[in-house]
Design a protein around this motif. Structure first.
Motif, PDB file in Angstrom:
ATOM      1  N   PHE A  11     -35.777  46.686  17.849  1.00 32.09           N
ATOM      2  CA  PHE A  11     -34.796  46.574  18.935  1.00 32.09           C
ATOM      3  C   PHE A  11     -33.532  45.581  17.712  1.00 32.09           C
ATOM      4  O   PHE A  11     -33.798  45.156  17.153  1.00 32.09           O
ATOM      5  N   GLU A  12     -32.436  46.132  18.741  1.00 27.63           N
ATOM      6  CA  GLU A  12     -30.955  45.390  18.278  1.00 27.63           C
ATOM      7  C   GLU A  12     -30.217  45.217  19.120  1.00 27.63           C
ATOM      8  O   GLU A  12     -30.498  45.047  20.598  1.00 27.63           O
ATOM      9  N   LEU A  13     -30.029  43.621  18.888  1.00 32.18           N
ATOM     10  CA  LEU A  13     -29.725  43.063  20.102  1.00 32.18           C
ATOM     11  C   LEU A  13     -27.682  43.393  20.793  1.00 32.18           C
ATOM     12  O   LEU A  13     -27.000  43.311  19.526  1.00 32.18           O
ATOM     13  N   GLU A  14     -27.164  44.387  21.661  1.00 27.95           N
ATOM     14  CA  GLU A  14     -26.477  44.737  22.284  1.00 27.95           C
ATOM     15  C   GLU A  14     -24.903  42.977  22.562  1.00 27.95           C
ATOM     16  O   GLU A  14     -24.614  43.655  22.801  1.00 27.95           O
ATOM     17  N   ARG A  15     -26.392  42.654  23.375  1.00 29.91           N
ATOM     18  CA  ARG A  15     -24.663  41.993  24.838  1.00 29.91           C
ATOM     19  C   ARG A  15     -25.867  40.365  25.241  1.00 29.91           C
ATOM     20  O   ARG A  15     -26.929  41.064  25.789  1.00 29.91           O
ATOM     21  N   GLU A  16     -25.663  39.769  24.163  1.00 27.44           N
ATOM     22  CA  GLU A  16     -26.710  38.691  24.726  1.00 27.44           C
ATOM     23  C   GLU A  16     -26.394  37.689  26.783  1.00 27.44           C
ATOM     24  O   GLU A  16     -25.392  38.230  27.369  1.00 27.44           O
ATOM     25  N   PRO A  17     -27.444  37.112  26.997  1.00 23.90           N
ATOM     26  CA  PRO A  17     -26.973  36.532  28.194  1.00 23.90           C
ATOM     27  C   PRO A  17     -25.778  35.553  28.450  1.00 23.90           C
ATOM     28  O   PRO A  17     -25.677  35.283  28.038  1.00 23.90           O
ATOM     29  N   ASP A  18     -25.131  35.941  29.363  1.00 26.72           N
ATOM     30  CA  ASP A  18     -23.979  35.341  29.631  1.00 26.72           C
ATOM     31  C   ASP A  18     -23.407  35.040  31.270  1.00 26.72           C
ATOM     32  O   ASP A  18     -23.081  35.678  32.127  1.00 26.72           O
ATOM     33  N   GLU A  19     -23.356  33.305  31.956  1.00 28.58           N
ATOM     34  CA  GLU A  19     -23.848  33.511  32.913  1.00 28.58           C
ATOM     35  C   GLU A  19     -21.635  33.416  33.225  1.00 28.58           C
ATOM     36  O   GLU A  19     -21.975  33.870  34.164  1.00 28.58           O
ATOM     37  N   GLU A  20     -20.516  33.290  32.524  1.00 29.67           N
ATOM     38  CA  GLU A  20     -20.152  33.668  32.922  1.00 29.67           C
ATOM     39  C   GLU A  20     -19.438  34.750  33.396  1.00 29.67           C
ATOM     40  O   GLU A  20     -18.055  35.219  34.685  1.00 29.67           O
ATOM     41  N   ALA A  21     -20.020  36.065  32.532  1.00 25.13           N
ATOM     42  CA  ALA A  21     -20.270  37.719  32.913  1.00 25.13           C
ATOM     43  C   ALA A  21     -20.764  37.893  34.347  1.00 25.13           C
ATOM     44  O   ALA A  21     -21.009  39.220  34.100  1.00 25.13           O
TER      45      ALA A  21
END
Length: 131
Positions: free
Chosen positions: A14-24
């Motif tokens: 697995f490769e992380l592409e996008r982390e959780p982001d409350e503002e987004a």
């Protein structure tokens, strides 16, 4: 494995592409690229569940159902079982709700020995990383 069956090896990177982001607006959700090295049924779904990161909208493998207006609604039956073998289903209709169809799992590339298929990244997986 089912009782009486032998477990089979399966490996996924697995490769992380996008982390959780409350503002987004994607609080609690990440986008990962999955590279299965074997082709077992539901392999990616099972591996992400066991890592503690179930796929969004995949209620069969621990994911929370998501309210996404871009997906058509389908019935989701909450099954109540009786008995030790779990074969008898009770009150199916009484436990039916509607939810958006589709889990948030998408193949960008599908490779066969003599062919390869690719498609665009779905909107829910878009990120600044070029996906």
């Amino acid at each position: 494995p089912v009782t009486g069956e032998e477990a089979k090896d399966a490996a996924t990177e697995f490769e992380l592409e996008r982390e959780p982001d409350e503002e987004a607006g994607n609080e609690g959700e990440s986008v990962v690229r999955c590279f299965p090295f074997s082709g077992r049924t539901h392999q990616i779904r099972v591996h992400l569940l066991h890592l503690g990161f179930p796929i969004a909208n995949d209620s069969c493998y621990g994911g929370d159902l998501r309210d996404d207006p871009s997906l058509p609604l389908i019935p989701h039956v909450h099954q109540a079982h009786s008995g030790t073998d779990g074969c008898e289903i009770l009150d199916q209709a009484a436990n039916m709700t509607m939810h958006p169809s589709g889990i948030f799992l998408h193949a960008l590339t599908y490779k066969l020995p003599d062919d390869e298929y690719t498609c665009e990244t779905p909107s829910w997986a878009q990120c600044a990383c070029g996906g």
